[in-house]
Design a protein around this motif. Structure first.
Motif, PDB file in Angstrom:
ATOM      1  N   LEU A 147       0.847  -1.197   0.000  1.00  0.00           N
ATOM      2  CA  LEU A 147       0.000   0.000   0.000  1.00  0.00           C
ATOM      3  C   LEU A 147       0.878   1.241   0.000  1.00  0.00           C
ATOM      4  O   LEU A 147       1.984   1.206   0.538  1.00  0.00           O
ATOM      5  N   ASP A 148       0.380   2.338  -0.569  1.00  0.00           N
ATOM      6  CA  ASP A 148       1.123   3.590  -0.439  1.00  0.00           C
ATOM      7  C   ASP A 148       0.538   4.385   0.734  1.00  0.00           C
ATOM      8  O   ASP A 148      -0.476   3.978   1.317  1.00  0.00           O
ATOM      9  N   ASP A 149       1.174   5.514   1.070  1.00  0.00           N
ATOM     10  CA  ASP A 149       0.793   6.240   2.282  1.00  0.00           C
ATOM     11  C   ASP A 149      -0.668   6.653   2.320  1.00  0.00           C
ATOM     12  O   ASP A 149      -1.324   6.514   3.344  1.00  0.00           O
ATOM     13  N   ASN A 150      -1.192   7.169   1.209  1.00  0.00           N
ATOM     14  CA  ASN A 150      -2.590   7.604   1.270  1.00  0.00           C
ATOM     15  C   ASN A 150      -3.565   6.529   0.743  1.00  0.00           C
ATOM     16  O   ASN A 150      -4.710   6.809   0.451  1.00  0.00           O
ATOM     17  N   GLU A 151      -3.059   5.292   0.647  1.00  0.00           N
ATOM     18  CA  GLU A 151      -3.887   4.139   0.298  1.00  0.00           C
ATOM     19  C   GLU A 151      -4.615   4.314  -1.028  1.00  0.00           C
ATOM     20  O   GLU A 151      -5.761   3.942  -1.196  1.00  0.00           O
ATOM     21  N   ARG A 152      -3.916   4.899  -1.967  1.00  0.00           N
ATOM     22  CA  ARG A 152      -4.460   5.067  -3.301  1.00  0.00           C
ATOM     23  C   ARG A 152      -4.070   3.858  -4.155  1.00  0.00           C
ATOM     24  O   ARG A 152      -4.819   3.404  -4.995  1.00  0.00           O
ATOM     25  N   ILE A 153      -2.858   3.351  -3.888  1.00  0.00           N
ATOM     26  CA  ILE A 153      -2.365   2.198  -4.636  1.00  0.00           C
ATOM     27  C   ILE A 153      -2.403   0.972  -3.743  1.00  0.00           C
ATOM     28  O   ILE A 153      -2.039   1.051  -2.569  1.00  0.00           O
TER      29      ILE A 153
END
Lengths: 170, 349
Positions: free
Chosen positions: B106-112
């Motif tokens: 996951l990326d920090d802002n949970e976009r990916i």
């Protein structure tokens, strides 16, 4: 315990449903369970993707017919065609080659098309990328000839030749 | 930590209620199915083979520097936390179930999110708020290219990207939008929409995917076919259908205001009343009431609540979120009480 739906017959079906993480317990009599579609009429869910796929793949196979030949197997992962018709999933990339002959009609039925027309991977797809490029150039060349722009057509022809000469495959 | 902090920590990018056309489109999603050439698919692989896939994907993702992604081994994650990821649409329900060597980046802002060893070796997903399929596709494709530099994907010239299931072969692309269509529901036009959409090669499902019913008038519309059409065509098709549906929903809202004003206002204010004063609310009931109040805000009938709050509540009131916010497992009845408390506190914040 009485059936929660008809409150009349003894509940013989105990269902635990987890919907969106929320657990619900239901007690029904067999009749109500069938009526509400909670119980399939013959063992497996007849409308599961796998069962429908199985019907598409082999019209002679249906869930009532058990005399199916085991048939060919993928040399890499060992998956048989019969296994594939049962769970609808390939075992590895080589299954596509192994079952090649039978896949066209299947993919045609699912997608309406049988040839990929999308993205091509950078490293693996060099050959295909070149083929597509050549096809585009041929179309351009035809247009140039049609418009009597022969100089441009000759230029494109040389470009195509160069690409074809370099194309020793992958 | 205040409730506001806890909620902020639980809200992913797409739940923010922002993005283009956000009064109707909650989120846009792109998913790409990819497999490594010489590894058996997860359904046929041994534990060791799945381990090998995990290792190779982790190495490939860790070696790139463009995108900062964090790995979670799902086996190390408590069930409640996994459910939380499902409610946020970051992993599939199947991926949350027990099994060997399943993981997610996951990326920090949970976009990916990149799921490892789901039905395919790799499922790349990008999820953004509102209608922005083009941007979402570009990011997913960029991530695909980054991975492809390190991994040989199973690809055939004829059939494209090879997948575990024949329904995903070709582009491996599933593009979808999550839409809120309360006015089309209220005017009984959903059936017509479903028929029209299915004729255009798209499918409609409920909010939590395959087999889930529509709840709170939220629908996911996605492409059905993955072979034979380019990614561009698939996305353009979904984009134009989504715009049509947005137009239809807006018209239906206009119609309701003109022809059924008092009934609609009554329905919305009653829903607002229940949300504000009920002692217990089930998750299904919450979804329906929140849907009504969101419609009220979007139509200007309720004006003292921030519109992003309602989009947030659609996810925050799900069972795993309620338990996470309260820091413990709760029975259904306890959850229903905590859910109404959360809604009431949040509406006043």
């Amino acid at each position: 315990m009485l059936c929660q739906r008809c409150n009349n017959k003894e509940a013989t079906v105990h269902l635990t449903k987890i919907v969106n993480g929320e657990k619900n317990e239901v007690f029904l009599c067999e009749e109500c369970a069938r009526e509400t579609g909670q119980l399939p009429f013959a063992g497996n869910d007849p409308f599961s993707f796998q069962n429908l796929l199985s019907g598409i793949l082999n019209p002679e196979i249906n869930s009532y017919n058990t005399g199916i030949k085991q048939g060919d197997k993928c040399g890499t992962c060992g998956l048989s065609y019969y296994d594939f018709t049962q769970n609808g999933l390939f075992g590895c990339a080589d299954c596509y080659e192994t079952f090649n002959d039978r896949l066209n009609p299947l993919l045609k039925r699912i997608h309406g098309e049988t040839v990929h027309n999308g993205k091509v991977p950078q490293r693996k797809g060099g050959h295909l990328r070149k083929k597509r490029q050549i096809k585009e150039l041929r179309d351009e060349m035809k247009d140039a000839v049609k418009n009597e722009n022969f100089e441009k057509a000759a230029e494109i022809r040389d470009k195509i030749k160069e690409l074809e000469d370099n194309d020793g495959g992958e | 930590m205040s409730l506001k902090d806890i909620i902020n920590n639980n809200v992913t990018h797409w739940i923010s209620g922002e993005g283009p056309d956000n009064e109707i489109v909650l989120s846009s999603r792109i998913r790409l199915a990819r497999n490594i050439e010489d590894e058996p698919y997860p359904n046929q692989a041994s534990k060791e083979e799945k381990q090998s896939v995990s290792k190779r994907v982790i190495e490939a993702i860790s070696s790139q520097k463009q995108l900062k992604l964090h790995y979670i081994n799902l086996a190390d994650m408590p069930e409640l936390e996994r459910d939380l990821l499902v409610e946020k649409h970051l992993i599939s329900p199947v991926h949350a179930r027990e099994g060997y060597e399943k993981g997610v980046f996951l990326d920090d802002n949970e976009r990916i999110s990149v799921m490892i060893n789901e039905e395919d070796h790799i499922r790349i997903q990008v999820l953004t708020p509102g209608l922005q399929l083009d941007e979402t596709w570009e990011l997913a494709s960029e991530l695909d290219d980054l991975l492809e530099r390190k991994l040989d994907f199973a690809f055939s010239e004829k059939w494209g990207y090879l997948s575990s299931c024949p329904t995903n072969v070709g582009t491996g692309l599933r593009a979808s939008v999550m839409v809120h269509l309360p006015a089309l529901s209220l005017t009984n036009n959903i059936g017509k929409m479903l028929t029209a959409v299915s004729k255009l090669g798209l499918t409609v499902r409920g909010i939590y995917g395959e087999g889930s019913e529509s709840n709170g008038s939220i629908y996911q519309i996605s492409n059905q076919v993955t072979l034979g059409h380019s990614e561009r065509d698939i996305i353009d098709n979904l984009n134009s259908v989504s715009k049509q549906i947005i137009g239809q929903e807006k018209q239906a809202r206009q119609y309701l205001l003109q022809e059924k004003e008092s009934e609609v206002i009554d329905r919305i204010r009653r829903s607002f009343g229940i949300l504000n004063f009920a002692y217990k609310i089930s998750s299904d009931e919450a979804m329906k009431l929140i849907s009504n109040v969101k419609l009220g805000i979007d139509m200007g009938i309720i004006d003292n609540v921030d519109k992003k709050v309602l989009s947030e509540l659609m996810v925050l009131t799900r069972p795993a979120h309620i338990q996470k916010i309260n820091g413990k497992e709760l029975s259904i009845s306890e959850r229903d009480i905590k859910r109404s408390e959360l809604i009431q506190t949040r509406l006043k914040m």
